[in-house]
Design a protein around this motif. Structure first.
Motif, PDB file in Angstrom:
ATOM      1  N   HIS A  10     -86.398   8.741  78.388  1.00  9.36           N
ATOM      2  CA  HIS A  10     -86.306  10.308  78.150  1.00  9.36           C
ATOM      3  C   HIS A  10     -86.091  10.659  76.875  1.00  9.36           C
ATOM      4  CE1 HIS A  10     -86.040  10.754  82.623  1.00  9.36           C
ATOM      5  NE2 HIS A  10     -85.373   9.508  82.488  1.00  9.36           N
ATOM      6  N   ALA A  11     -86.412  11.559  76.459  1.00  9.31           N
ATOM      7  CA  ALA A  11     -86.353  12.200  75.021  1.00  9.31           C
ATOM      8  C   ALA A  11     -84.911  13.055  74.813  1.00  9.31           C
ATOM      9  CB  ALA A  11     -87.489  12.898  74.728  1.00  9.31           C
ATOM     10  N   THR A  12     -84.258  12.968  73.768  1.00  7.50           N
ATOM     11  CA  THR A  12     -83.143  13.776  73.482  1.00  7.50           C
ATOM     12  C   THR A  12     -83.821  15.168  73.111  1.00  7.50           C
ATOM     13  OG1 THR A  12     -82.974  13.281  71.135  1.00  7.50           O
ATOM     14  CG2 THR A  12     -81.662  11.990  72.778  1.00  7.50           C
ATOM     15  N   ARG A  13     -82.848  16.209  72.855  1.00  8.48           N
ATOM     16  CA  ARG A  13     -83.487  17.576  72.338  1.00  8.48           C
ATOM     17  C   ARG A  13     -84.087  17.627  71.293  1.00  8.48           C
ATOM     18  NH1 ARG A  13     -78.975  22.345  71.656  1.00  8.48           N
ATOM     19  NH2 ARG A  13     -79.539  22.568  73.860  1.00  8.48           N
ATOM     20  N   ASP A  14     -83.986  16.598  70.133  1.00  9.81           N
ATOM     21  CA  ASP A  14     -84.879  16.587  68.723  1.00  9.81           C
ATOM     22  C   ASP A  14     -85.771  15.333  69.263  1.00  9.81           C
ATOM     23  OD1 ASP A  14     -83.472  14.211  68.717  1.00  9.81           O
ATOM     24  OD2 ASP A  14     -82.482  14.558  66.726  1.00  9.81           O
ATOM     25  N   GLY A  15     -86.049  14.973  70.445  1.00  5.36           N
ATOM     26  CA  GLY A  15     -87.173  13.958  70.457  1.00  5.36           C
ATOM     27  C   GLY A  15     -86.940  12.415  70.186  1.00  5.36           C
TER      28      GLY A  15
END
Length: 99
Positions: free
Chosen positions: A3-8
């Motif tokens: 998965h990706a965090t908020r900033d990718g």
């Protein structure tokens, strides 16, 4: 599955799979950091059976331990593992469910 965090940035969730009743001391630290009620506190009686905790049953409880409550609610954040003093939990990456 990553998965990706908020900033990718990529992030791999590690989901709670099991809690070892022999190692768990029922301290509740994992329960306190989990906002999703994935675990709950239960009692073990002298026969090794899980029992609900209430005032009537406390005399029969030999030990209190955390047990799995709502496995599907786990988001794999790992907070419970970081606060566990006995390392009694097993975590693993997401796995596809068999149909």
């Amino acid at each position: 599955m990553s998965h990706a965090t908020r900033d990718g940035r990529l992030w791999q969730p590690d989901f709670l799979q099991a809690i070892d009743p022999g190692k768990c001391i029922g301290c509740g630290r994992c329960y306190k950091v989990c906002g999703r009620e994935v675990m709950t506190l239960k009692g073990l009686n002298e026969d090794g059976d899980l029992v609900a905790l209430d005032d009537d049953e406390d005399d029969e409880v030999e030990k209190k331990i955390m047990v799995m409550n709502d496995v599907g609610a786990c988001i794999g954040c790992g907070a419970c593992a970081r606060v566990c003093p006995t390392n009694c939990q097993t975590h693993a990456p997401e796995q596809a469910e068999a149909a």
